[in-house]
Structures are given as structure tokens and as C-alpha cells.
Design a protein around this motif. Structure first.
Motif, mmCIF file in Angstrom:
data_model
loop_
_atom_site.group_PDB
_atom_site.id
_atom_site.type_symbol
_atom_site.label_atom_id
_atom_site.label_comp_id
_atom_site.label_asym_id
_atom_site.label_seq_id
_atom_site.Cartn_x
_atom_site.Cartn_y
_atom_site.Cartn_z
ATOM 1 N N SER A 57 -2.326 -8.520 5.189
ATOM 2 C CA SER A 57 -2.015 -7.094 5.175
ATOM 3 C C SER A 57 -0.600 -6.827 5.692
ATOM 4 O O SER A 57 0.148 -6.038 5.110
ATOM 5 C CB SER A 57 -3.035 -6.343 6.013
ATOM 6 O OG SER A 57 -2.754 -4.983 6.036
ATOM 7 N N VAL A 58 -0.221 -7.490 6.778
ATOM 8 C CA VAL A 58 1.135 -7.331 7.314
ATOM 9 C C VAL A 58 2.166 -7.890 6.338
ATOM 10 O O VAL A 58 3.227 -7.279 6.124
ATOM 11 C CB VAL A 58 1.239 -8.002 8.701
ATOM 12 C CG1 VAL A 58 2.671 -8.109 9.172
ATOM 13 C CG2 VAL A 58 0.406 -7.244 9.715
ATOM 14 N N SER A 59 1.860 -9.010 5.709
ATOM 15 C CA SER A 59 2.779 -9.582 4.723
ATOM 16 C C SER A 59 2.967 -8.645 3.538
ATOM 17 O O SER A 59 4.082 -8.486 3.034
ATOM 18 C CB SER A 59 2.262 -10.927 4.231
ATOM 19 O OG SER A 59 2.156 -11.831 5.280
ATOM 20 N N VAL A 87 3.233 1.370 4.739
ATOM 21 C CA VAL A 87 2.378 1.148 5.908
ATOM 22 C C VAL A 87 0.947 1.580 5.616
ATOM 23 O O VAL A 87 -0.015 0.890 5.981
ATOM 24 C CB VAL A 87 2.949 1.888 7.141
ATOM 25 C CG1 VAL A 87 1.981 1.857 8.296
ATOM 26 C CG2 VAL A 87 4.284 1.274 7.538
ATOM 27 N N VAL A 89 -5.464 -9.900 8.495
ATOM 28 C CA VAL A 89 -4.374 -9.168 9.173
ATOM 29 C C VAL A 89 -3.027 -9.720 8.727
ATOM 30 O O VAL A 89 -2.094 -8.962 8.442
ATOM 31 C CB VAL A 89 -4.538 -9.243 10.705
ATOM 32 C CG1 VAL A 89 -3.314 -8.717 11.414
ATOM 33 C CG2 VAL A 89 -5.773 -8.480 11.141
ATOM 34 N N LEU A 90 -2.913 -11.031 8.642
ATOM 35 C CA LEU A 90 -1.666 -11.653 8.191
ATOM 36 C C LEU A 90 -1.339 -11.247 6.756
ATOM 37 O O LEU A 90 -0.189 -10.927 6.443
ATOM 38 C CB LEU A 90 -1.779 -13.174 8.304
ATOM 39 C CG LEU A 90 -0.561 -13.976 7.869
ATOM 40 C CD1 LEU A 90 0.589 -13.733 8.828
ATOM 41 C CD2 LEU A 90 -0.905 -15.447 7.798
ATOM 42 N N LEU A 130 -6.238 -3.940 4.448
ATOM 43 C CA LEU A 130 -6.887 -4.783 5.462
ATOM 44 C C LEU A 130 -8.374 -5.000 5.188
ATOM 45 O O LEU A 130 -8.831 -6.148 5.143
ATOM 46 C CB LEU A 130 -6.656 -4.202 6.855
ATOM 47 C CG LEU A 130 -7.223 -4.995 8.016
ATOM 48 C CD1 LEU A 130 -6.551 -6.356 8.116
ATOM 49 C CD2 LEU A 130 -7.028 -4.224 9.309
ATOM 50 N N THR A 154 2.662 -5.366 3.599
ATOM 51 C CA THR A 154 3.461 -4.234 4.074
ATOM 52 C C THR A 154 4.938 -4.592 4.143
ATOM 53 O O THR A 154 5.794 -3.827 3.679
ATOM 54 C CB THR A 154 2.966 -3.780 5.457
ATOM 55 O OG1 THR A 154 1.578 -3.461 5.374
ATOM 56 C CG2 THR A 154 3.742 -2.585 5.953
ATOM 57 N N ILE A 155 5.257 -5.746 4.689
ATOM 58 C CA ILE A 155 6.656 -6.168 4.785
ATOM 59 C C ILE A 155 7.259 -6.368 3.405
ATOM 60 O O ILE A 155 8.393 -5.954 3.135
ATOM 61 C CB ILE A 155 6.764 -7.444 5.646
ATOM 62 C CG1 ILE A 155 6.439 -7.111 7.098
ATOM 63 C CG2 ILE A 155 8.151 -8.073 5.534
ATOM 64 C CD1 ILE A 155 6.303 -8.317 7.993
ATOM 65 N N GLY A 188 -0.635 -0.991 3.416
ATOM 66 C CA GLY A 188 -0.939 -2.172 4.212
ATOM 67 C C GLY A 188 -2.204 -1.996 5.035
ATOM 68 O O GLY A 188 -3.028 -2.908 5.131
ATOM 69 N N LEU A 189 -2.379 -0.811 5.615
ATOM 70 C CA LEU A 189 -3.591 -0.547 6.398
ATOM 71 C C LEU A 189 -4.827 -0.477 5.512
ATOM 72 O O LEU A 189 -5.900 -0.946 5.885
ATOM 73 C CB LEU A 189 -3.435 0.756 7.185
ATOM 74 C CG LEU A 189 -2.511 0.693 8.387
ATOM 75 C CD1 LEU A 189 -2.345 2.081 8.993
ATOM 76 C CD2 LEU A 189 -3.061 -0.255 9.423
#
Length: 87
Positions: free
Chosen positions: A64-66, A8, A61-62, A15, A68-69, A11-12
Motif C-alpha cells: 500500500s505504501v509502495s 494517499v 502495508v508495504l 490496504l 502511494t509513493i 493507498g489507504l
């Protein structure tokens, strides 16, 4: 738990990096389309602002979230505590 927190956090932290990369990509694309040689020529270009606000933001954002996942699932597969015991 530590790996999830690290994923996490990474991921942050990714960004602003993704935002910068997409912003540079859009700026170079606009410079190529308007045939300007300097960034000062883009000062009055509203198209660049629209690209940055409506595309660079959501796409970063997409991404970064991808990331992280992907990190969470990748590290979960390698974690022996998350795997079911063999019977």
C-alpha cells in the motif's frame, strides 16, 4: 495538492484489498500444503494464523505504501506546476 490527497486516499483504500489478496494466497497455499479440500480443514492450523499475522499484514502495508509513493511520483512528473521552467 488534490493529486497528493487522492494518492494517499487510494493507498489507504488499497490496504484491505492487498490484505485480502495476500490472505487468500496464503490460505490456498496452506490448503495445498496440508492437502485439505475445504477451508474447514484449516481451522486448527496455527501456521495459517502465523502467516496471516506476520506476513500478510506487513506485506500489505508495504504494498500500500509502495503504491502511494509510486502514484505520487508518477503524478508529480505529469503535473506542469511541479516542473522547473525552461530558460
Amino acid at each position: 495538492m488534490n493529486r497528493a490527497l487522492l494518492a494517499v486516499l487510494l493507498g489507504l483504500l488499497s490496504l484491505p484489498v492487498f490484505w485480502w489478496l495476500l490472505g487468500e494466497m496464503f490460505a490456498l497455499c496452506e490448503m495445498w500444503q496440508t492437502q485439505t479440500t475445504t477451508r474447514a480443514g484449516l481451522a486448527d492450523d496455527y501456521g495459517l494464523g502465523i502467516l496471516l499475522v506476520f506476513l500478510a499484514g506487513p506485506l500489505s502495508v508495504l504494498a500500500s505504501v509502495s503504491l502511494t509513493i509510486w502514484l505520487l511520483f508518477r503524478w508529480q512528473e505529469k503535473d506542469p506546476a511541479c516542473q522547473s521552467p525552461e530558460r
